[in-house]
Design a protein around this motif. Structure first.
Motif, mmCIF file in Angstrom:
data_model
loop_
_atom_site.group_PDB
_atom_site.id
_atom_site.type_symbol
_atom_site.label_atom_id
_atom_site.label_comp_id
_atom_site.label_asym_id
_atom_site.label_seq_id
_atom_site.Cartn_x
_atom_site.Cartn_y
_atom_site.Cartn_z
ATOM 1 N N ASP A 36 0.819 -1.212 0.000
ATOM 2 C CA ASP A 36 0.000 0.000 0.000
ATOM 3 C C ASP A 36 0.856 1.267 0.000
ATOM 4 O O ASP A 36 0.421 2.311 -0.490
ATOM 5 C CB ASP A 36 -0.919 0.027 1.234
ATOM 6 C CG ASP A 36 -1.798 -1.199 1.338
ATOM 7 O OD1 ASP A 36 -2.464 -1.526 0.335
ATOM 8 O OD2 ASP A 36 -1.803 -1.841 2.402
ATOM 9 N N ASP A 75 -4.263 -0.170 -1.099
ATOM 10 C CA ASP A 75 -5.277 0.620 -0.406
ATOM 11 C C ASP A 75 -4.736 2.026 -0.186
ATOM 12 O O ASP A 75 -3.791 2.228 0.554
ATOM 13 C CB ASP A 75 -5.596 -0.049 0.938
ATOM 14 C CG ASP A 75 -6.626 0.728 1.730
ATOM 15 O OD1 ASP A 75 -7.342 1.562 1.149
ATOM 16 O OD2 ASP A 75 -6.710 0.508 2.958
ATOM 17 N N ASP A 76 -5.345 3.029 -0.874
ATOM 18 C CA ASP A 76 -4.892 4.415 -0.777
ATOM 19 C C ASP A 76 -3.373 4.487 -0.951
ATOM 20 O O ASP A 76 -2.649 4.961 -0.073
ATOM 21 C CB ASP A 76 -5.312 5.013 0.563
ATOM 22 C CG ASP A 76 -4.947 6.492 0.694
ATOM 23 O OD1 ASP A 76 -4.841 7.161 -0.339
ATOM 24 O OD2 ASP A 76 -4.746 6.956 1.830
ATOM 25 N N SER A 121 0.577 5.190 -1.779
ATOM 26 C CA SER A 121 1.414 6.377 -1.803
ATOM 27 C C SER A 121 2.883 5.985 -1.847
ATOM 28 O O SER A 121 3.267 4.889 -1.445
ATOM 29 C CB SER A 121 1.139 7.273 -0.589
ATOM 30 O OG SER A 121 1.521 6.620 0.608
ATOM 31 N N ARG A 149 -0.401 8.722 -4.693
ATOM 32 C CA ARG A 149 0.176 9.982 -4.226
ATOM 33 C C ARG A 149 1.693 9.839 -4.088
ATOM 34 O O ARG A 149 2.184 8.792 -3.649
ATOM 35 C CB ARG A 149 -0.425 10.389 -2.878
ATOM 36 C CG ARG A 149 -1.912 10.686 -2.946
ATOM 37 C CD ARG A 149 -2.466 11.189 -1.640
ATOM 38 N NE ARG A 149 -2.292 10.238 -0.546
ATOM 39 C CZ ARG A 149 -1.404 10.362 0.425
ATOM 40 N NH1 ARG A 149 -0.569 11.390 0.459
ATOM 41 N NH2 ARG A 149 -1.329 9.449 1.389
ATOM 42 N N ASP A 173 -4.328 8.536 5.459
ATOM 43 C CA ASP A 173 -5.458 9.087 4.710
ATOM 44 C C ASP A 173 -5.735 10.545 5.072
ATOM 45 O O ASP A 173 -6.525 11.217 4.408
ATOM 46 C CB ASP A 173 -6.711 8.227 4.903
ATOM 47 C CG ASP A 173 -7.115 8.067 6.361
ATOM 48 O OD1 ASP A 173 -6.543 8.751 7.237
ATOM 49 O OD2 ASP A 173 -8.015 7.248 6.631
ATOM 50 N N ASN A 187 -4.734 12.761 2.007
ATOM 51 C CA ASN A 187 -5.278 12.331 0.717
ATOM 52 C C ASN A 187 -5.290 13.429 -0.343
ATOM 53 O O ASN A 187 -5.342 13.139 -1.540
ATOM 54 C CB ASN A 187 -6.708 11.793 0.902
ATOM 55 C CG ASN A 187 -6.721 10.346 1.357
ATOM 56 O OD1 ASN A 187 -5.707 9.660 1.292
ATOM 57 N ND2 ASN A 187 -7.866 9.875 1.840
#
Length: 227
Positions: free
Chosen positions: A61, A109-110, A112, A154, A206, A209
């Motif tokens: 992640d 998951d999200d 970066s 990100r 998060d 974000n």
């Protein structure tokens, strides 16, 4: 529980990040030497990122690339190999890891990516030609990848001032040098690894974000303030 890949988590800033994240996340660490601990959430791969084949990891992640260098010499004393080695460690290593794990990271998951620059990439400092050049490359990579991956991943970087780690031991080798470094910073301190880990924790969470393509200076006022 997130799956975090840390490259260079056995010492310095990378170790501080690893320790902070270990209790609540699964950590994959890649470094030549193992961290000074074992934990059910930690998997270590002992290898040289620049020389060895990277391991297969199924779920990631967050990717954090920590390796760096401090090679402070006058330009007349720097060899082409000095520039090449600093660029390899700071930029090529990061590119190699990102290219390897990008397909897996895109499924995370999200997801970066977090890289590391230095205040010397923005503030002209004597004897920093090689490392500032390499870290400027890191900052360009952050901006370009942030745009390229904007809808998926990100990408940010932290640019610390001098941090109390083994990498900077020669610069902070006695009390007088430490006092001089404190006085040089407008806010009268320099960084501890845990402070950098705190910023890293925010940027990979998060809560960040809305943030990508940014370089965050942790500088105790060194770049921003003229006192």
């Amino acid at each position: 529980m997130r799956n975090i890949l840390i490259v260079g988590g056995s010492k310095g800033i990378g170790s501080a990040i690893l320790l902070q994240q270990l209790e609540s996340n699964k950590i994959f660490n890649i470094s030549r030497n193992p961290p000074d601990l074992t934990h059910p959430n930690l998997i270590h791969f002992g290898l040289d990122v620049l020389q060895d084949q990277l391991p297969e990891i199924e779920n990631i992640d967050t990717l954090i690339y920590c390796p760096g260098s401090i090679n402070l010499k006058p330009i007349s004393s720097l060899s082409i190999d000095d520039f090449r080695n600093d660029f390899e460690i700071n930029v090529i290593g990061a590119v190699k890891v990102i290219q390897k794990y990008l397909p897996v990271l895109k499924k995370g998951d999200d997801p970066s990516i977090l890289l590391f620059s230095t205040v010397a990439a923005k503030l002209g400092m004597p004897f920093h030609a090689s490392i500032a050049t390499a870290k400027a490359g890191v900052e360009g990579l952050v901006k370009s990848l942030g745009a390229e991956l904007a809808s998926v991943i990100r990408v940010n970087a932290i640019a610390p001032t001098i941090t109390d780690t083994s990498l900077s031991a020669s610069i902070l080798r006695n009390d007088r040098m430490k006092e001089n470094m404190i006085e040089r910073h407008p806010m009268k301190s320099y960084l501890k690894p845990e402070e950098v880990a705190n910023m890293a924790a925010f940027l990979i969470s998060d809560k960040a974000n809305a943030i990508s393509g940014q370089i965050f200076e942790l500088d105790y006022g060194l770049v921003t303030f003229k006192m």
